[in-house]
Structure formats: C-alpha cells, structure tokens
Write a protein that holds these residues in place. Sequence first.
Motif, mmCIF file in Angstrom:
data_model
loop_
_atom_site.group_PDB
_atom_site.id
_atom_site.type_symbol
_atom_site.label_atom_id
_atom_site.label_comp_id
_atom_site.label_asym_id
_atom_site.label_seq_id
_atom_site.Cartn_x
_atom_site.Cartn_y
_atom_site.Cartn_z
ATOM 1 N N SER A 204 0.826 -1.200 0.000
ATOM 2 C CA SER A 204 0.000 0.000 0.000
ATOM 3 C C SER A 204 0.858 1.247 0.000
ATOM 4 O O SER A 204 1.879 1.322 0.688
ATOM 5 C CB SER A 204 -0.925 0.000 1.222
ATOM 6 O OG SER A 204 -1.600 1.235 1.323
ATOM 7 N N GLN A 205 0.419 2.249 -0.778
ATOM 8 C CA GLN A 205 1.114 3.531 -0.797
ATOM 9 C C GLN A 205 1.037 4.238 0.560
ATOM 10 O O GLN A 205 1.781 5.181 0.807
ATOM 11 C CB GLN A 205 0.505 4.433 -1.881
ATOM 12 C CG GLN A 205 0.678 3.899 -3.291
ATOM 13 C CD GLN A 205 2.132 3.863 -3.710
ATOM 14 O OE1 GLN A 205 2.889 4.769 -3.382
ATOM 15 N NE2 GLN A 205 2.541 2.828 -4.408
ATOM 16 N N LYS A 275 -7.776 14.227 1.838
ATOM 17 C CA LYS A 275 -7.587 14.454 0.407
ATOM 18 C C LYS A 275 -6.245 13.910 -0.058
ATOM 19 O O LYS A 275 -6.167 13.220 -1.094
ATOM 20 C CB LYS A 275 -7.678 15.954 0.113
ATOM 21 C CG LYS A 275 -7.391 16.317 -1.340
ATOM 22 C CD LYS A 275 -7.438 17.811 -1.535
ATOM 23 C CE LYS A 275 -7.052 18.189 -2.963
ATOM 24 N NZ LYS A 275 -5.658 17.796 -3.294
ATOM 25 N N THR A 277 -4.419 11.625 1.363
ATOM 26 C CA THR A 277 -4.426 10.165 1.476
ATOM 27 C C THR A 277 -5.136 9.540 0.289
ATOM 28 O O THR A 277 -4.651 8.560 -0.304
ATOM 29 C CB THR A 277 -5.116 9.733 2.786
ATOM 30 O OG1 THR A 277 -4.409 10.290 3.893
ATOM 31 C CG2 THR A 277 -5.134 8.213 2.911
ATOM 32 N N ALA A 278 -6.274 10.095 -0.090
ATOM 33 C CA ALA A 278 -7.024 9.575 -1.236
ATOM 34 C C ALA A 278 -6.223 9.742 -2.524
ATOM 35 O O ALA A 278 -6.175 8.834 -3.364
ATOM 36 C CB ALA A 278 -8.370 10.283 -1.344
ATOM 37 N N ASP A 279 -5.573 10.898 -2.681
ATOM 38 C CA ASP A 279 -4.759 11.135 -3.877
ATOM 39 C C ASP A 279 -3.600 10.154 -3.954
ATOM 40 O O ASP A 279 -3.252 9.666 -5.041
ATOM 41 C CB ASP A 279 -4.223 12.567 -3.875
ATOM 42 C CG ASP A 279 -5.318 13.601 -4.105
ATOM 43 O OD1 ASP A 279 -6.409 13.205 -4.566
ATOM 44 O OD2 ASP A 279 -5.078 14.791 -3.813
ATOM 45 N N ARG A 280 -3.004 9.831 -2.819
ATOM 46 C CA ARG A 280 -1.869 8.911 -2.798
ATOM 47 C C ARG A 280 -2.312 7.499 -3.183
ATOM 48 O O ARG A 280 -1.616 6.784 -3.889
ATOM 49 C CB ARG A 280 -1.217 8.914 -1.416
ATOM 50 C CG ARG A 280 0.087 8.121 -1.349
ATOM 51 C CD ARG A 280 0.730 8.218 0.020
ATOM 52 N NE ARG A 280 1.958 7.456 0.079
ATOM 53 C CZ ARG A 280 3.157 7.914 -0.240
ATOM 54 N NH1 ARG A 280 3.280 9.162 -0.654
ATOM 55 N NH2 ARG A 280 4.241 7.152 -0.143
ATOM 56 N N LEU A 281 -3.484 7.110 -2.712
ATOM 57 C CA LEU A 281 -4.003 5.784 -3.042
ATOM 58 C C LEU A 281 -4.394 5.703 -4.517
ATOM 59 O O LEU A 281 -4.258 4.643 -5.145
ATOM 60 C CB LEU A 281 -5.218 5.459 -2.170
ATOM 61 C CG LEU A 281 -4.929 5.204 -0.693
ATOM 62 C CD1 LEU A 281 -6.221 5.041 0.077
ATOM 63 C CD2 LEU A 281 -4.041 3.973 -0.516
ATOM 64 N N ASP A 282 -4.864 6.800 -5.077
ATOM 65 C CA ASP A 282 -5.294 6.800 -6.477
ATOM 66 C C ASP A 282 -4.120 6.792 -7.445
ATOM 67 O O ASP A 282 -4.207 6.231 -8.537
ATOM 68 C CB ASP A 282 -6.167 8.031 -6.754
ATOM 69 C CG ASP A 282 -7.555 7.883 -6.172
ATOM 70 O OD1 ASP A 282 -7.952 6.742 -5.878
ATOM 71 O OD2 ASP A 282 -8.235 8.917 -5.993
ATOM 72 N N SER A 283 -3.023 7.434 -7.057
ATOM 73 C CA SER A 283 -1.881 7.549 -7.974
ATOM 74 C C SER A 283 -0.923 6.391 -7.762
ATOM 75 O O SER A 283 0.048 6.492 -7.030
ATOM 76 C CB SER A 283 -1.162 8.884 -7.753
ATOM 77 O OG SER A 283 -0.775 9.005 -6.409
ATOM 78 N N ARG A 284 -1.187 5.274 -8.408
ATOM 79 C CA ARG A 284 -0.357 4.064 -8.265
ATOM 80 C C ARG A 284 1.067 4.295 -8.768
ATOM 81 O O ARG A 284 2.010 3.696 -8.269
ATOM 82 C CB ARG A 284 -0.969 2.914 -9.070
ATOM 83 C CG ARG A 284 -2.420 2.628 -8.720
ATOM 84 C CD ARG A 284 -2.543 1.937 -7.398
ATOM 85 N NE ARG A 284 -3.904 1.532 -7.140
ATOM 86 C CZ ARG A 284 -4.407 1.312 -5.950
ATOM 87 N NH1 ARG A 284 -3.651 1.493 -4.898
ATOM 88 N NH2 ARG A 284 -5.654 0.931 -5.788
ATOM 89 N N ASN A 286 2.689 7.167 -8.843
ATOM 90 C CA ASN A 286 3.275 8.411 -8.336
ATOM 91 C C ASN A 286 4.612 8.189 -7.652
ATOM 92 O O ASN A 286 5.422 9.099 -7.539
ATOM 93 C CB ASN A 286 2.305 9.068 -7.350
ATOM 94 C CG ASN A 286 2.144 10.536 -7.648
ATOM 95 O OD1 ASN A 286 2.529 11.002 -8.706
ATOM 96 N ND2 ASN A 286 1.565 11.263 -6.717
#
Length: 301
Positions: A204-205, A275, A277-284, A286
């Motif tokens: 997990s990111q 926000k 945290t959600a962005d980090r999870l979405d950007s695989r 990154n």
Amino acid sequence: GGGGGGGGAKKIDVNAVVNEMSGLTEQYGQIFQVPPYFAYIGRAFSVLEGIGLTNDPDYSIISECLPYVSQRLISDPSPRTAGALNTFIFGVDKANPDRLLDVERVETLLQGFSSYTAAAGGAGLVKEMSVEERVEEVADQILELILSSDNTPLQSIVLEQVAKVTTAGTRKVWANARDRSGRNNEGRSVLGRVVDPFGLFQRSQLVVTSQEDERALEASAKLIAVLREASFGDQLASMPQSEVRKVAALIARKVWDRRREIVITSNRFGLELLKQTADRLDSRTNSPDPLNRLEAGGRQA
C-alpha cells in the motif's frame, strides 16, 4: 536609468529588464504586448534605481519594495494575489501535485514581512522591545495569519504543506519501527506481521516511503531552522525558566482566545489529510522508485 548592473540580493537590473521587454514588443508586437501602465512603472523603477545606484553600488529597487510585496502576498486573500503567492513560494513547481515550498523563497518572504512590520511599528520602538514583548507581537501576527476563520491562500498553503510533512513523518516512523522490530522467517517485519497478519497493506502507498517523503522531511527541517531564527528561538533558549513560563502562558492565552478559529482550521486540516491520502491511493505510479519499498529484496512488512 542606471548604468550599473543593479544591486541587492537578487542582482536584478531593472533597466535591462525593461529594455528587454520593450525589445520583445518591437520584435513580436502582434503576439506580445506590454501593458502601458506596466511599461510606465518599469521605467519609473529604472529611474529610481539609477538614482540609488549613484550613491550605493549595491542598491536594488526590488529589495526596497520587498517588505511591501511580502506583506501584500501574505495578507491579501484575493485570487490574483493567491496566484502570485503560489508562484513566489513554489516557483515553477506551483502546479505540481507533489510541490514543496522553497525554503529560501519562504525565508525571503518572512524577512520582507518582518521588515514591513518593523517599519510600520517604528524601527526604534521595535529595537527597544523586550524578548517577551517581541514574542507576543510575533505570536499575534502568526495566529492572525494562520488561524483564520476564512480560508485564506496562506492558510491553504500552510495546511497543505503541514499535511504532507505529517503523513511523510508518520510513514518514516512506521518504517523505522518495523526495521527495529526484526524479521521473521518469511522475511516480514515482526511488527508488520503483528499489525497486518494477512499482509493486506504490504504494498500500500500508505506505508511505503518515497523520495517525495524524504524531500518533504528535509524541507521541513530547513524551514524549522529558519522559523527558529525568525521567532527568537535562540533568545528564548537562553531565557530564565521563569521568563519562559511567562512567555508560554502568554502564547497559551492567545491560542485559547482563538479556540473557535482553531476548531475551524483543524477541520480544514483533517480534510486536507483525507484528500492527500485519497490522492496517494489513487496515484499508483506516483512513487515509481520508493526508498523503502517493503517487498523489495524479499523484505516485506
């Protein structure tokens, strides 16, 4: 205009800039036009700098304007100024989701704001103030700017950057704790096996530290050093404990007086954390090269 090369911290030759922009207008007049008011201001600055350079080879009109510009950037909530503030603090990375503040730019901004405050309050009076009085003044300024019931551009930037440092620091602490706990026969950390027995978060990111995390922590360490110097940290460290307690009580009282604003700002900070945290999870993709990828080399969480 001045014939010299300009002075001051940035060594900007205003006359050369004005002449270059005029040249661009002549060469690309159909697609590039300098607004008349901008040209008049530029030439006025050029004349003023030329006069200053006749007496001081290091004179810079840009440096002279910095205190007012800093105060305007920090305190003006307008969208136009917000864009200028982002450009000043982040430079070319202002549109980058992983942007981090430029500590040197922030230091310049703080120095300018401090100079404006000193000039507005009377330089002689500021010099005669005790450390306790100066701390009170600085505390009022910081609380007024950061703990605002309105979502100001400066507050948004502060919350964004603090959230990045908070999440990066949390991942770093977790990574260090796993390493200190040792490894089992499966190659997983003992702590990771206890907390996540099924390995659901191994990749997990949320738990993998990255280059961006290291950069955020490094920038925060530099910024803390700058803020310590700007807020009389060294002088406070040498004060008697009785005086330190008085200063602490003073700041605590001011913070308590702004408890309503603190609640509002804390809610905004919580939303910013969610926000990011959600962005980090979405950007695989990154973090293509994390510093502490847990599955690398058979070492798992």
